[in-house]
Design an enzyme around this catalytic site. Structure first.
Site, PDB file in Angstrom:
ATOM      1  N   CYS A   1      50.088-119.063  27.104  1.00  0.00           N
ATOM      2  CA  CYS A   1      49.325-117.870  26.744  1.00  0.00           C
ATOM      3  C   CYS A   1      49.784-116.618  27.484  1.00  0.00           C
ATOM      4  O   CYS A   1      49.997-115.566  26.875  1.00  0.00           O
ATOM      5  CB  CYS A   1      47.828-118.109  26.933  1.00  0.00           C
ATOM      6  SG  CYS A   1      47.284-118.415  28.628  1.00  0.00           S
TER       7      CYS A   1
ATOM      8  N   HIS B   1      42.780-118.348  30.350  1.00  0.00           N
ATOM      9  CA  HIS B   1      43.414-118.182  29.048  1.00  0.00           C
ATOM     10  C   HIS B   1      43.359-116.711  28.664  1.00  0.00           C
ATOM     11  O   HIS B   1      42.384-116.020  28.970  1.00  0.00           O
ATOM     12  CB  HIS B   1      42.705-119.028  27.982  1.00  0.00           C
ATOM     13  CG  HIS B   1      43.422-119.071  26.673  1.00  0.00           C
ATOM     14  ND1 HIS B   1      44.659-119.660  26.528  1.00  0.00           N
ATOM     15  CD2 HIS B   1      43.090-118.572  25.457  1.00  0.00           C
ATOM     16  CE1 HIS B   1      45.051-119.533  25.262  1.00  0.00           C
ATOM     17  NE2 HIS B   1      44.124-118.873  24.592  1.00  0.00           N
TER      18      HIS B   1
ATOM     19  N   HIS C   1      47.223-115.913  20.189  1.00  0.00           N
ATOM     20  CA  HIS C   1      47.339-116.592  21.485  1.00  0.00           C
ATOM     21  C   HIS C   1      48.131-117.884  21.322  1.00  0.00           C
ATOM     22  O   HIS C   1      48.371-118.345  20.212  1.00  0.00           O
ATOM     23  CB  HIS C   1      45.948-116.868  22.073  1.00  0.00           C
ATOM     24  CG  HIS C   1      45.111-117.792  21.233  1.00  0.00           C
ATOM     25  ND1 HIS C   1      44.524-118.917  21.741  1.00  0.00           N
ATOM     26  CD2 HIS C   1      44.751-117.756  19.930  1.00  0.00           C
ATOM     27  CE1 HIS C   1      43.835-119.536  20.794  1.00  0.00           C
ATOM     28  NE2 HIS C   1      43.950-118.841  19.676  1.00  0.00           N
TER      29      HIS C   1
END
Length: 110
Positions: free
Chosen positions: A19, A69, A81
């Site tokens: 990510c 994240h 993502h």
């Protein structure tokens, strides 16, 4: 970069992305240098006072207790993502229960 494979530690299209590698690479394409890890990107982004994201804002998610994240707001309630092992770079919706419950912060790179 949609469809590129998830790769832990990845930050190049030919290798795949995690990510924060996806965020770093994407911003690098437009000449903005960002740090490598989610924690560093979180520290480098100015938190938004208005909770409504704009295209390109960074969305930080708390997964497993800590902010771990990050995705890039894509507009219309969507973000791009690199989610996890076995998946590819994808677009998800912020109104999905999983992501809505974990959204911790919205920031804008400085």
């Amino acid at each position: 970069m949609r469809g590129k494979p998830y790769q832990f530690g990845g930050n190049r299209p030919e290798r795949g992305f995690d990510c924060s590698g996806l965020v770093q690479y994407s911003y690098g394409l437009i000449g903005i240098a960002l740090p490598r890890t989610v924690a560093e990107q979180y520290q480098a982004a100015a938190p938004l006072v208005d909770p409504s994201p704009t295209i390109g804002d960074l969305l930080f998610f708390r997964v497993g207790g800590s902010i771990s994240h990050v995705g890039i707001y894509y507009g219309d309630g969507r973000f791009v993502h690199a989610p996890s092992t076995g998946q590819a770079v994808m677009v998800s919706r912020l109104d999905e229960t999983y992501w809505r419950q974990r959204l911790a912060s919205i920031g804008r790179p400085q």
